[in-house]
Design a protein around this motif. Structure first.
Motif, short mmCIF file in Angstrom:
data_model
loop_
_atom_site.label_atom_id
_atom_site.label_comp_id
_atom_site.label_asym_id
_atom_site.label_seq_id
_atom_site.Cartn_x
_atom_site.Cartn_y
_atom_site.Cartn_z
N TYR A 98 70.13 -43.47 145.75
CA TYR A 98 70.33 -43.87 144.36
C TYR A 98 70.66 -42.67 143.49
O TYR A 98 71.63 -42.67 142.72
N LEU A 99 69.86 -41.60 143.60
CA LEU A 99 70.11 -40.42 142.79
C LEU A 99 71.41 -39.73 143.18
O LEU A 99 72.14 -39.20 142.33
N ALA A 292 57.50 -46.37 145.58
CA ALA A 292 58.63 -45.52 145.93
C ALA A 292 59.86 -46.34 146.30
O ALA A 292 60.96 -45.80 146.42
N TYR A 293 59.67 -47.64 146.49
CA TYR A 293 60.77 -48.56 146.81
C TYR A 293 60.88 -49.65 145.75
O TYR A 293 61.27 -50.78 146.04
N ALA A 298 62.63 -46.72 140.00
CA ALA A 298 63.81 -45.88 140.18
C ALA A 298 64.57 -45.71 138.87
O ALA A 298 65.08 -44.62 138.56
N GLN A 299 64.64 -46.77 138.09
CA GLN A 299 65.31 -46.66 136.79
C GLN A 299 64.53 -45.78 135.83
O GLN A 299 65.11 -45.04 135.02
N ASN A 303 65.84 -42.33 133.96
CA ASN A 303 65.70 -42.01 132.55
C ASN A 303 64.95 -40.71 132.32
O ASN A 303 65.26 -39.95 131.39
N ALA A 304 63.95 -40.43 133.15
CA ALA A 304 63.19 -39.18 133.00
C ALA A 304 64.04 -37.97 133.35
O ALA A 304 63.87 -36.90 132.75
N LEU A 305 64.92 -38.12 134.30
CA LEU A 305 65.80 -37.01 134.68
C LEU A 305 66.85 -36.73 133.62
O LEU A 305 67.30 -35.59 133.46
#
Length: 324
Positions: A98-99, A292-293, A298-299, A303-305
């Motif tokens: 995803y990333l 983790a899944y 994941a979204q 947003n944090a990144l």
């Protein structure tokens, strides 16, 4: 702690299905730019667990392209840190691709365990933190980046990277601009010790933690409430100057308990965002393993990144253990 591994029987049944886990169509932002959704798959965690038994030293899809160079949009590589009794392959089968799809250079460290073993992150926390330090240095050298962002699950999002930040060279409190780490995002992180739904309390009171650790690894004792590692790490506060911290917790966590022990308090020069995922997505049923899944989590990591381009979370269904 990343929790219990599924039986080896899953490997023969499910490993070939792992490639079938797909990624949905992008959704449009207000500006019209496509935002890839988080990968989904109700069996994504069990399938990755099976794959981790078969490929205990392999990186997850999307990770460890050592020729990757960060872009202007995503200048910091992301280093993924798995949890206790896990490995990079089985912990990051959703997050890593995803990333990568979002445009990040993604790297997945292995630490705290012997090569060839599917069960890692069992070593003494300071020893694991030194391994993470060496891995981050390797990423910085290969990519030419100034800093990385850390995304970790359980131990990998909690006290071990925090030990690296404080005691193993991840930050320079006198000169935060020289920090090697910009942000730490923890999924169900073991930040302040756990009772392990009562099991840890029992083994601690009975003085059995050293015995259990001889079987399960020193990381077990290190993560118990009141351990020497926790006491040392928390003595001067939760954070380091210049680092942005995000905690993503679930009320249904059965491993790092109580779940509020995961939350951090910001000290001088740091920022902290504590998130309980059910406050964002009420129907989210993820627990310690499946967070983790969890496409919702994941979204939140996305947003944090990149908070300047944060998007509302499109809440989906997530099941305990199975993911979603």
């Amino acid at each position: 702690m990343a929790g219990w591994r599924l039986s080896r029987g899953w490997a023969a049944v499910c490993a070939g299905l792992a490639l079938a886990l797909g990624v949905g169509h992008g959704t449009a932002t207000a500006a019209g730019d496509p935002v890839p959704p988080a990968p989904k798959g109700i069996l994504s965690f069990p399938l990755a667990a099976a794959g981790g038994l078969l490929h205990p030293d392999a990186p997850p899809a999307g990770a460890d392209d050592w020729s990757c160079k960060p872009t202007r949009e995503h200048p910091r590589p992301v280093v993924l840190l798995h949890g206790t009794w896990a490995n990079a392959y089985d912990d990051w089968g959703l997050m890593s691709p995803y990333l990568k799809q979002l445009g990040y250079c993604v790297f997945a460290a292995e630490y705290g365990g012997a090569p060839g073993s599917p069960v890692k992150a069992t070593a003494h926390v300071p020893d694991s933190a030194r391994q993470i330090a060496a891995y981050v240095d390797r990423v910085l050298k290969a990519t030419g980046a100034h800093q990385v962002d850390l995304v970790g699950h359980s131990q990998g999002g909690g006290l071990t990277p925090r030990w690296y930040l404080r005691f193993a060279g991840g930050t320079d409190p006198a000169h935060p601009e020289s920090n090697k780490v910009h942000g730490l995002i923890g999924l169900a992180p073991s930040n302040h010790g756990t009772t392990a739904s009562g099991l840890g309390t029992l083994t601690t009171k009975l003085g059995l933690n050293p015995t259990v650790s001889r079987l399960a690894g020193q990381a077990y004792s290190d993560q118990m409430l009141g351990s020497e590692v926790n006491t040392t790490l928390d003595r001067d506060g939760d954070t380091q100057p210049g680092v942005d911290y995000t905690v993503i917790a679930t009320r249904f966590d059965e491993v790092v308990t109580p779940y509020t022990h995961q939350f951090l308090t910001a000290g001088p020069g740091a920022t902290v965002k504590n998130i309980t995922i059910q406050d964002i997505c009420r129907a989210d049923a993820s627990e310690h393993l499946s967070i983790a899944y969890d496409s919702n989590a994941a979204q939140l990591v996305r947003n944090a990144l990149d908070p300047a381009h944060a998007e509302p979370v499109s809440c989906g269904l997530t099941s305990p253990v199975l993911g979603g």
